[in-house]
Write an enzyme that holds these catalytic residues in place. Structure first.
Site, PDB file in Angstrom:
ATOM      1  N   GLY A 106       0.830  -1.199   0.000  1.00 36.00           N
ATOM      2  CA  GLY A 106       0.000   0.000   0.000  1.00 36.00           C
ATOM      3  C   GLY A 106       0.865   1.250   0.000  1.00 36.00           C
ATOM      4  N   GLU A 134     -18.216  10.560   0.774  1.00 32.19           N
ATOM      5  CA  GLU A 134     -17.964  10.596  -0.665  1.00 32.19           C
ATOM      6  C   GLU A 134     -18.801   9.548  -1.384  1.00 32.19           C
ATOM      7  OE1 GLU A 134     -13.634  12.651  -0.950  1.00 32.19           O
ATOM      8  OE2 GLU A 134     -13.606  10.486  -0.755  1.00 32.19           O
ATOM      9  N   VAL A 174       1.410 -13.480   3.743  1.00 29.97           N
ATOM     10  CA  VAL A 174       2.216 -13.696   4.945  1.00 29.97           C
ATOM     11  C   VAL A 174       1.283 -14.075   6.086  1.00 29.97           C
ATOM     12  CG1 VAL A 174       3.681 -12.605   6.675  1.00 29.97           C
ATOM     13  CG2 VAL A 174       4.079 -12.171   4.243  1.00 29.97           C
ATOM     14  N   ALA A 176      -3.930   8.622   3.907  1.00 31.70           N
ATOM     15  CA  ALA A 176      -2.856   8.310   2.964  1.00 31.70           C
ATOM     16  C   ALA A 176      -1.550   9.050   3.286  1.00 31.70           C
ATOM     17  CB  ALA A 176      -3.319   8.613   1.544  1.00 31.70           C
TER      18      ALA A 176
END
Lengths: 440, 440
Positions: free
Chosen positions: B34, B193, B100, B338
């Site tokens: 990411g 949104e 993982v 972010a």
């Protein structure tokens, strides 16, 4: 009209009640939203009828470019539009998302979603096309997917991308080589275009992304039981296309039948080849709905229609697109390509428009637009009657024709943009592995 | 280096053997591709280390725009890039597609694909982020999907498109109304949104496509247990954003908790509402891998890291992105957005680069870039410290910022193109229902 009583008592049917209450015009039901079904619907825009188009998918797919979705060059949405969006401005057309499981031509009804509903019709156009077929070896499908739907393209894309991921992880040289071997069965236009695209990607887009494998060493085999690739094309073009493919590194094997396909192993003649991806572009079988119409069929299940594309016993039922087989004046069958689907679909629509307005039916006349196939990023072969074009010029022609026929400005622009990007950068834009497609 | 002996005996591991044979530099393993994981990898480009980035997906997703994939505005490929493509030019980085399943910080090893392989590391950066959480009501997930991955977006897109298809087929007025009701739980940026986008689509893109339903009569409910929407934003902006949403026709319900979610029924307080789509934007739970590091965690499972973002007991292990929790100077937690992921990931990479070159560690310092959320096609709210911007200007800012941060020219151009198209035509380009997503 009494025929409408028939539609009217289809009240149980999803869609039917509402449709009938709206108007008493003849009810035209179209099965399938591919080229043929959509062309038929568009042709009926100004006819005094109610049109109901039924498809099990909500989208129309531009099948000639499916191989580019399968090879990560285009996004599924670039080559598909919602069927109801395509018909949004056609006031007399309703679109239903449903699976038609039965046709009763005597009662003039179709069964939806395995009995969930019924729909009556006055005229029926069956345009449910064909699926890929495995010549009786249905077990092969799990190991060698074909390419007819967006889901098929997802599956191919995921398999060939995953093969490289697994090769990068593997410490076994032989296993890596096997994983990086791709076999395409069938050398018609789809197989040829698929092989050309794969051969280019392994040398271009993927080349710098891996650390432990050299994707340029991947093998792409194109296997054809017949004597030449592109059998429907002029022989000269088959030879040129084969030469162009081999220049791209594709190994072309002709005249050898595939005798078995198992998990990651395809047997050609007596030669068993381990592969990371086996893709089927060999045979088609027509939709099973064709068998319900009491009409003669050819061995691949296509319906032999009357000259006006209707069914001998049921003049109010038409079969169009890949599901029907029509003979040329010389007796040879009309090829199962997009232009044929458009022409037969439009003809059926036109015939219904004529009949409901008291005009006579006309026989279908096929206009052959030519043959066209692309080999990689610069080459293509094209044949128009006696005229043949090859190389760069025919490649430009291929690009132009495919952009021209794409439905909707947005897709045209999107595809053009993606192609320009791929052409200039040698990259592939859509290299997604989603677990949705893993599950497909 | 002895640490490499540790990596070396990871020969069983997919990827490990090859890595070690190539070089004896310290091995940095990054879990997650990411924002945080990629930023960490990029930061290590010039460091004397070998980097292995492992993700269970082959693609990096630009999560802030996932809601536009879920609402058929963008194609999945527009907001995602193959992780190995992103790192193709970083010679010291290898990408592995693997899951993982365990971390052994004492042995400095990670377990891949449920035991299929192991990989040793000298330094570990855990950036496996968070999934949406249902506050202990895991059964709700099947009825109210969240939005973290491309697969999640497929699922939402398919559910809201299918709701209208079913409504068009239904003859029952009450059922149609229920199918055309959409409930979004949680009014953070994602919920806001999502609600704004849905409210616009039903009035715009879908309006003319149906014959028997009026999509403009669809209801969009935004449900928030807290006192206001966008709780992390300044109060003033919450009020403005709510007003803008209500102008779009969104029903905002504040201060009422969701007490139950069943198939197509969400209960808000004591009010049971039938819905065609229930979408979850409420809670997050950190990746379970965080619990394997012997570090203190907050109640949502985020790891409380040391000032340099390492784990108290294991200074060679760093936790970054949504999986870690860092306190601001004033004690309030840094928001899980972010920019935080980019900053923490880059810091961890930088610390490792310093340590391997004998330089001291530094504490992480968070730089708050501001808060930004869009409401439909013209409105947004933005806050930068004391400065707040609303309306058209902040919407343009939102567009600019999101395009700027999108990875790779192609995606930037593709998204810009799709947005321009949607803005000018009010259409949505990607209204695909694929049976792959139906199965998700």
């Amino acid at each position: 009209m009494h025929t409408n009583a028939r539609s009217a008592d289809a009240g149980r049917a999803p869609g039917a009640a509402g449709l009938v209450s709206e108007t008493s015009l003849p009810h035209v039901v179209i099965l399938g939203g591919g080229f043929a079904g959509l062309s038929a619907a568009r042709e009926l825009e100004r006819a005094p009828v109610r049109v109901t188009l039924i498809d099990r998918a909500n989208h129309h797919v531009f099948q000639p470019l499916l191989y580019q979705v399968a090879t990560a060059g285009l996004a599924p949405s670039d080559i598909s539009v919602p069927i109801r969006w395509r018909l949004r401005n056609q006031a007399n057309a309703t679109v239903l998302l449903a699976d038609v499981t039965h046709i009763n031509p005597a009662a003039q009804r179709v069964t939806l979603d395995g009995g969930a509903g019924e729909l009556g019709y006055d005229y029926l156009i069956v345009a449910t096309g064909a699926r890929h077929a495995y010549f009786g070896h249905d077990a092969w499908e799990a190991h060698a997917p074909g390419l007819k739907s967006i889901e098929d393209a997802f599956e191919m894309r995921q398999r060939f991308l995953m093969a490289f991921e697994l090769a990068e992880k593997s410490d076994d040289e032989a296993e890596r080589a096997a994983l990086m071997t791709f076999v395409i069965v069938g050398a018609g236009p789809t197989g040829v275009e698929l092989a050309g695209a794969l051969a280019e990607i392994v040398k271009g887009a993927l080349r710098r992304d891996f650390r432990r494998i050299d994707t340029r060493r991947a093998r792409v085999l194109l296997v054809e039981a017949g004597a030449r690739i592109l059998p429907s094309f002029p022989e000269k073009l088959s030879a040129i296309a084969q030469r162009d493919l081999e220049k791209l590194g594709v190994e072309v094997r002709l005249g050898v039948p595939v005798t078995n396909i198992a998990d990651s192993v395809v047997t050609i003649g007596n030669d068993a080849i381990r592969a990371g991806g086996i893709f089927w572009a060999a045979g088609n079988a027509a939709s099973p709905l064709g068998a319900l119409l009491g009409a003669p069929m050819d061995r691949s299940g296509r319906v032999r229609v009357a000259p006006d594309l209707s069914v001998p016993l049921h003049p109010n039922v038409f079969v169009v697109g890949d599901l029907c087989t029509v003979a040329r004046p010389d007796g040879s069958p009309v090829p199962a390509v997009a232009p044929t689907a458009n022409q037969t679909g439009a003809h059926a629509g036109r015939m219904i428009a004529r009949v409901v307005t008291g005009r006579p039916r006309e026989p279908f006349v096929y206009f052959h637009k030519g043959d066209l196939a692309t080999i990689g990023r610069h080459k293509a072969v094209a044949a128009f009657g006696r005229v043949t074009i090859t190389g760069y010029v025919s490649w430009l022609l291929w690009v132009f024709v495919h952009l021209m026929y794409l439905v909707g400005f947005r897709n045209r622009a999107a595809v053009f943009f993606q192609w320009a990007y791929a052409y200039l950068t040698y990259q592939r834009g859509v290299r997604l592995i989603t677990s949705t497609s893993r599950r497909t």
